[in-house]
Design a protein around this motif. Structure first.
Motif, PDB file in Angstrom:
ATOM      1  N   MET A   1      66.715  54.893  34.862  1.00 44.91           N
ATOM      2  CA  MET A   1      65.744  54.093  34.470  1.00 44.91           C
ATOM      3  C   MET A   1      65.618  52.848  35.339  1.00 44.91           C
ATOM      4  N   GLY A   2      66.787  52.391  35.765  1.00 49.95           N
ATOM      5  CA  GLY A   2      66.966  51.151  36.674  1.00 49.95           C
ATOM      6  C   GLY A   2      67.020  49.943  35.658  1.00 49.95           C
ATOM      7  N   HIS A   3      67.039  48.930  36.627  1.00 51.57           N
ATOM      8  CA  HIS A   3      67.326  47.564  35.981  1.00 51.57           C
ATOM      9  C   HIS A   3      66.269  46.555  36.649  1.00 51.57           C
ATOM     10  N   ARG A   4      65.027  46.876  36.191  1.00 49.06           N
ATOM     11  CA  ARG A   4      63.838  46.518  36.903  1.00 49.06           C
ATOM     12  C   ARG A   4      63.692  45.092  36.913  1.00 49.06           C
ATOM     13  N   ALA A   5      63.250  44.281  38.051  1.00 51.22           N
ATOM     14  CA  ALA A   5      63.054  42.881  38.170  1.00 51.22           C
ATOM     15  C   ALA A   5      61.894  42.629  39.151  1.00 51.22           C
ATOM     16  N   LEU A   6      61.233  41.219  38.866  1.00 53.52           N
ATOM     17  CA  LEU A   6      60.305  41.008  39.921  1.00 53.52           C
ATOM     18  C   LEU A   6      61.172  39.563  40.433  1.00 53.52           C
ATOM     19  N   VAL A   7      60.591  39.474  41.784  1.00 55.19           N
ATOM     20  CA  VAL A   7      60.902  38.524  42.676  1.00 55.19           C
ATOM     21  C   VAL A   7      59.819  37.617  43.035  1.00 55.19           C
ATOM     22  N   ALA A   8      59.711  36.409  43.184  1.00 53.63           N
ATOM     23  CA  ALA A   8      58.610  35.678  43.617  1.00 53.63           C
ATOM     24  C   ALA A   8      59.264  34.824  44.910  1.00 53.63           C
ATOM     25  N   TYR A   9      58.884  34.959  46.041  1.00 54.18           N
ATOM     26  CA  TYR A   9      59.133  34.147  47.245  1.00 54.18           C
ATOM     27  C   TYR A   9      57.823  33.105  47.529  1.00 54.18           C
ATOM     28  N   GLU A  10      58.602  31.917  47.454  1.00 56.72           N
ATOM     29  CA  GLU A  10      57.568  30.739  47.854  1.00 56.72           C
ATOM     30  C   GLU A  10      56.901  30.640  49.085  1.00 56.72           C
ATOM     31  N   THR A  17      54.610  35.054  47.046  1.00 57.33           N
ATOM     32  CA  THR A  17      54.358  36.516  47.183  1.00 57.33           C
ATOM     33  C   THR A  17      55.130  37.209  45.989  1.00 57.33           C
ATOM     34  N   LEU A  18      54.694  38.341  45.538  1.00 57.32           N
ATOM     35  CA  LEU A  18      55.472  38.873  44.262  1.00 57.32           C
ATOM     36  C   LEU A  18      56.189  40.323  44.692  1.00 57.32           C
ATOM     37  N   HIS A  19      57.368  40.391  44.619  1.00 53.18           N
ATOM     38  CA  HIS A  19      57.785  41.830  45.116  1.00 53.18           C
ATOM     39  C   HIS A  19      58.524  42.322  43.975  1.00 53.18           C
ATOM     40  N   TYR A  20      59.042  43.837  44.128  1.00 52.31           N
ATOM     41  CA  TYR A  20      59.587  44.350  42.721  1.00 52.31           C
ATOM     42  C   TYR A  20      60.885  45.091  43.472  1.00 52.31           C
ATOM     43  N   SER A  21      62.050  44.879  42.532  1.00 50.71           N
ATOM     44  CA  SER A  21      63.303  45.485  42.866  1.00 50.71           C
ATOM     45  C   SER A  21      63.585  46.201  41.332  1.00 50.71           C
ATOM     46  N   HIS A  22      64.167  47.523  41.952  1.00 51.03           N
ATOM     47  CA  HIS A  22      64.059  48.657  40.766  1.00 51.03           C
ATOM     48  C   HIS A  22      65.597  48.244  40.108  1.00 51.03           C
ATOM     49  N   TRP A  23      66.522  47.820  40.967  1.00 56.50           N
ATOM     50  CA  TRP A  23      68.040  47.540  40.202  1.00 56.50           C
ATOM     51  C   TRP A  23      68.217  46.020  40.210  1.00 56.50           C
ATOM     52  N   GLY A  24      67.406  45.106  40.462  1.00 55.02           N
ATOM     53  CA  GLY A  24      67.802  43.702  40.623  1.00 55.02           C
ATOM     54  C   GLY A  24      68.068  43.035  39.430  1.00 55.02           C
ATOM     55  N   ALA A  25      67.879  43.511  38.388  1.00 59.74           N
ATOM     56  CA  ALA A  25      68.351  42.817  36.999  1.00 59.74           C
ATOM     57  C   ALA A  25      69.684  42.950  36.530  1.00 59.74           C
ATOM     58  N   ALA A  26      70.411  43.953  37.310  1.00 59.25           N
ATOM     59  CA  ALA A  26      71.857  44.594  36.813  1.00 59.25           C
ATOM     60  C   ALA A  26      72.612  43.377  36.869  1.00 59.25           C
ATOM     61  N   ASN A  27      73.187  42.755  35.861  1.00 58.18           N
ATOM     62  CA  ASN A  27      74.049  41.460  35.718  1.00 58.18           C
ATOM     63  C   ASN A  27      73.409  40.339  36.697  1.00 58.18           C
ATOM     64  N   LEU A  28      72.227  40.314  36.747  1.00 61.36           N
ATOM     65  CA  LEU A  28      71.579  39.277  37.692  1.00 61.36           C
ATOM     66  C   LEU A  28      72.221  39.174  38.918  1.00 61.36           C
ATOM     67  N   LYS A  29      72.619  39.906  39.527  1.00 54.29           N
ATOM     68  CA  LYS A  29      73.497  40.038  40.747  1.00 54.29           C
ATOM     69  C   LYS A  29      72.513  39.615  42.273  1.00 54.29           C
ATOM     70  N   LEU A  30      71.267  39.966  41.650  1.00 59.07           N
ATOM     71  CA  LEU A  30      70.319  39.700  43.004  1.00 59.07           C
ATOM     72  C   LEU A  30      70.270  38.370  43.340  1.00 59.07           C
ATOM     73  N   LYS A  31      70.662  37.410  42.296  1.00 62.04           N
ATOM     74  CA  LYS A  31      70.624  36.127  42.778  1.00 62.04           C
ATOM     75  C   LYS A  31      71.530  35.512  44.075  1.00 62.04           C
ATOM     76  N   MET A 110      62.742  32.649  44.753  1.00 61.67           N
ATOM     77  CA  MET A 110      63.209  32.145  45.811  1.00 61.67           C
ATOM     78  C   MET A 110      62.489  30.998  46.351  1.00 61.67           C
ATOM     79  N   SER A 111      63.019  29.703  46.860  1.00 59.79           N
ATOM     80  CA  SER A 111      62.220  28.615  47.358  1.00 59.79           C
ATOM     81  C   SER A 111      62.074  28.821  48.991  1.00 59.79           C
ATOM     82  N   THR A 112      61.341  28.179  49.462  1.00 63.51           N
ATOM     83  CA  THR A 112      61.374  28.050  51.014  1.00 63.51           C
ATOM     84  C   THR A 112      62.557  27.732  51.761  1.00 63.51           C
TER      85      THR A 112
END
Length: 220
Positions: A1-10, A17-31, A110-112
């Motif tokens: 099922m994944g750990h779905r997240a959205l990512v906004a790039y300034e 711009t708005l992007h999708y990550s299927h596993w990005g929410a897992a333990n918030l490690k995408l940060k 994510m900021s510039t």
């Protein structure tokens, strides 16, 4: 099922711009996996193509133009999909109209200057907590909470989610007993959540009039 997240790039114009990550929410490690060197995450630590694409997106490249940019190229896999779901959005528009608080477990900005803010999504829907609620809106119906970090790990993230689940269970019972109306239930949820988040974290709640309501002004 994944750990779905959205990512906004300034972008350079202040929109996103708005992007999708299927596993990005897992333990918030995408940060810690998206950075100036690897803006879409992944194991490629010298991703010149990703840096170039992000720069073009920041300058206003439309989503339809990305297909041609990526066509025919052997690109390493990334944690975040390079092709945006949408472009030219404000943060208010994203959290009110694009973020699904039930199915997207996290939201990253994510900021510039490549500073990444991580938010956990908390859905206000009560259809699984109340026998009288048949369906709850998922888009725009919830809150975003930052978490505290220590040594690269989120602190108290699971505890907050557990507290919120318990709070929703209580509110669902109060709805079934006729103590709350749907409106007063939502207000109670917001107030109690703000109390539990406290001053050490930031809580953002989209509203109907002004999309962002800041329950706590202290940034994490």
């Amino acid at each position: 099922m994944g750990h779905r997240a959205l990512v906004a790039y300034e972008r350079t114009d202040g929109q996103y711009t708005l992007h999708y990550s299927h596993w990005g929410a897992a333990n918030l490690k995408l940060k810690h996996r998206i950075s100036a060197e690897s803006p879409f995450g992944g194991d490629d630590t010298d991703s010149k193509w990703a840096k170039q694409l992000l720069a073009e997106l920041a300058d206003g490249l439309e989503a339809d133009a990305v297909d041609g940019y990526l066509a025919g190229e052997d690109r390493p896999s990334t944690v975040v999909e390079p092709k945006p779901r949408a472009t030219g959005l404000t943060l208010d528009e994203i959290v009110a109209d694009h973020l699904d608080y039930l199915h997207h477990e996290a939201f990253f900005v994510m900021s510039t200057t490549f500073e990444v803010s991580a938010y956990r999504t908390l859905w206000f829907g009560l259809q699984y907590d109340s026998e009288t609620v048949e369906q709850g809106e998922t888009v725009g119906n919830g809150a975003l909470a930052t978490v505290r970090w220590y040594d690269g790990e989120p602190v108290g993230d699971g505890h907050l989610q557990g507290q919120f689940a318990a709070l929703k269970d209580v509110v669902g019972d109060m709805l079934d007993k006729g103590v709350f109306t749907p409106s007063t239930a939502r207000q109670y949820l917001k107030r109690k959540l703000a109390e539990r988040v406290g001053d050490r974290q930031e809580l953002l709640i989209p509203t109907g009039e002004s999309p962002f309501e800041k329950a706590s002004l202290n940034h994490s």
